[in-house]
Design a protein around this motif. Structure first.
Motif, mmCIF file in Angstrom:
data_model
loop_
_atom_site.group_PDB
_atom_site.id
_atom_site.type_symbol
_atom_site.label_atom_id
_atom_site.label_comp_id
_atom_site.label_asym_id
_atom_site.label_seq_id
_atom_site.Cartn_x
_atom_site.Cartn_y
_atom_site.Cartn_z
ATOM 1 N N ASP A 100 0.822 -1.212 0.000
ATOM 2 C CA ASP A 100 0.000 0.000 0.000
ATOM 3 C C ASP A 100 0.859 1.268 0.000
ATOM 4 N N LYS A 101 2.166 1.083 -0.074
ATOM 5 C CA LYS A 101 3.084 2.218 -0.108
ATOM 6 C C LYS A 101 3.996 2.053 -1.318
ATOM 7 N N TRP A 102 3.615 2.670 -2.420
ATOM 8 C CA TRP A 102 4.404 2.545 -3.646
ATOM 9 C C TRP A 102 5.195 3.819 -3.857
ATOM 10 N N TYR A 103 6.477 3.666 -4.103
ATOM 11 C CA TYR A 103 7.338 4.777 -4.490
ATOM 12 C C TYR A 103 8.020 4.395 -5.784
ATOM 13 N N ASN A 104 8.083 5.329 -6.707
ATOM 14 C CA ASN A 104 8.695 5.051 -8.005
ATOM 15 C C ASN A 104 10.215 5.067 -7.908
ATOM 16 N N ASP A 105 10.714 4.120 -7.179
ATOM 17 C CA ASP A 105 12.145 3.955 -6.970
ATOM 18 C C ASP A 105 12.416 2.467 -7.139
ATOM 19 N N ARG A 106 13.147 2.128 -8.183
ATOM 20 C CA ARG A 106 13.339 0.716 -8.508
ATOM 21 C C ARG A 106 13.943 -0.063 -7.346
ATOM 22 N N SER A 107 14.872 0.525 -6.634
ATOM 23 C CA SER A 107 15.497 -0.199 -5.527
ATOM 24 C C SER A 107 14.491 -0.475 -4.414
ATOM 25 N N TYR A 108 13.421 0.334 -4.393
ATOM 26 C CA TYR A 108 12.374 0.154 -3.388
ATOM 27 C C TYR A 108 11.403 -0.943 -3.812
ATOM 28 N N TYR A 109 10.795 -0.785 -5.000
ATOM 29 C CA TYR A 109 9.698 -1.694 -5.339
ATOM 30 C C TYR A 109 10.156 -3.064 -5.827
ATOM 31 N N THR A 110 11.462 -3.233 -6.053
ATOM 32 C CA THR A 110 11.956 -4.568 -6.408
ATOM 33 C C THR A 110 12.411 -5.362 -5.184
ATOM 34 N N ALA A 111 12.360 -4.746 -4.036
ATOM 35 C CA ALA A 111 12.701 -5.456 -2.802
ATOM 36 C C ALA A 111 11.439 -6.088 -2.225
ATOM 37 N N ALA A 112 11.628 -7.140 -1.424
ATOM 38 C CA ALA A 112 10.480 -7.826 -0.835
ATOM 39 C C ALA A 112 9.886 -7.063 0.344
ATOM 40 N N ALA A 113 10.729 -6.317 1.047
ATOM 41 C CA ALA A 113 10.300 -5.680 2.302
ATOM 42 C C ALA A 113 9.071 -4.777 2.187
ATOM 43 N N PRO A 114 8.914 -3.978 1.118
ATOM 44 C CA PRO A 114 7.752 -3.089 1.074
ATOM 45 C C PRO A 114 6.401 -3.788 0.932
ATOM 46 N N TYR A 115 6.407 -5.045 0.560
ATOM 47 C CA TYR A 115 5.156 -5.757 0.275
ATOM 48 C C TYR A 115 4.610 -6.366 1.560
ATOM 49 N N ASN A 116 3.456 -5.869 1.975
ATOM 50 C CA ASN A 116 2.918 -6.296 3.247
ATOM 51 C C ASN A 116 1.892 -7.426 3.143
ATOM 52 N N TYR A 117 1.465 -7.752 1.942
ATOM 53 C CA TYR A 117 0.563 -8.884 1.768
ATOM 54 C C TYR A 117 1.143 -9.836 0.737
ATOM 55 N N TRP A 118 1.088 -11.142 1.059
ATOM 56 C CA TRP A 118 1.675 -12.174 0.209
ATOM 57 C C TRP A 118 0.706 -13.329 0.017
ATOM 58 N N GLY A 119 0.770 -13.935 -1.170
ATOM 59 C CA GLY A 119 0.050 -15.173 -1.399
ATOM 60 C C GLY A 119 0.864 -16.357 -0.897
ATOM 61 N N GLN A 120 0.275 -17.533 -1.024
ATOM 62 C CA GLN A 120 0.913 -18.742 -0.504
ATOM 63 C C GLN A 120 1.847 -19.376 -1.523
ATOM 64 N N GLY A 121 1.758 -18.948 -2.774
ATOM 65 C CA GLY A 121 2.655 -19.451 -3.804
ATOM 66 C C GLY A 121 2.025 -20.517 -4.673
ATOM 67 N N THR A 122 2.478 -20.578 -5.922
ATOM 68 C CA THR A 122 2.042 -21.619 -6.846
ATOM 69 C C THR A 122 3.276 -22.151 -7.567
ATOM 70 N N GLN A 123 3.357 -23.461 -7.699
ATOM 71 C CA GLN A 123 4.534 -24.094 -8.280
ATOM 72 C C GLN A 123 4.477 -24.040 -9.795
ATOM 73 N N VAL A 124 5.567 -23.617 -10.389
ATOM 74 C CA VAL A 124 5.745 -23.674 -11.839
ATOM 75 C C VAL A 124 6.956 -24.559 -12.112
ATOM 76 N N THR A 125 6.744 -25.602 -12.895
ATOM 77 C CA THR A 125 7.823 -26.508 -13.242
ATOM 78 C C THR A 125 7.935 -26.581 -14.755
ATOM 79 N N VAL A 126 9.123 -26.270 -15.256
ATOM 80 C CA VAL A 126 9.367 -26.304 -16.696
ATOM 81 C C VAL A 126 10.335 -27.448 -16.971
ATOM 82 N N SER A 127 9.830 -28.461 -17.612
ATOM 83 C CA SER A 127 10.641 -29.660 -17.826
ATOM 84 C C SER A 127 10.086 -30.466 -18.984
ATOM 85 N N SER A 128 10.989 -31.119 -19.712
ATOM 86 C CA SER A 128 10.552 -32.006 -20.785
ATOM 87 C C SER A 128 10.404 -33.432 -20.264
#
Length: 128
Positions: A100-128
């Motif tokens: 809920d706090k976005w700043y147009n600073d790449r070093s900010y929004y590419t870090a995990a710390a600013p993100y206060n809500y997270w999903g549980q994750g989904t697995q992606v597997t790329v394989s032949s």
């Protein structure tokens, strides 16, 4: 109750495509910056792509640039990640996140710390 629920992961062959979705409940995405992160076994969590609350700013990691596309549908309260030309090195658990706090600073929004809500994750597997 705040929830972010990812879907769309699975097993795909190299060169294939997947579209991940992240459906949000408990708050409106309108005012949130959002992102996709991923974590492969034995590796650190890394940012994949971000999009600002207005959609005016997007970011892609060099490893996915030109292959992945992030989008948001605020009316559906849903975030998407279209993944094309998938490679084995894209194999990971993919997480969506919101801040809920976005700043147009790449070093900010590419870090995990600013993100206060997270999903549980989904697995992606790329394989032949």
């Amino acid at each position: 109750q705040v929830q972010l629920v990812e879907s769309g992961g699975g097993l795909v062959q190299p060169g294939g495509s997947l579209r991940l979705s992240c459906t949000v409940s408990g708050f409106s995405l309108d005012y949130y910056g959002i992102a996709w992160f991923r974590q492969a076994p034995g590796k650190e969590r890394e940012v994949v792509s971000c999009i600002s609350n207005t959609g005016g700013t997007t970011y892609y990691a060099d490893s996915v640039k030109g292959r992945f596309s992030i989008s948001r549908d605020n009316a559906k309260n849903t975030l998407y990640l279209q993944m094309n030309n998938l490679k084995p090195e894209d194999t990971a658990v993919y997480f969506c996140a919101a801040t809920d706090k976005w700043y147009n600073d790449r070093s900010y929004y590419t870090a995990a710390a600013p993100y206060n809500y997270w999903g549980q994750g989904t697995q992606v597997t790329v394989s032949s």
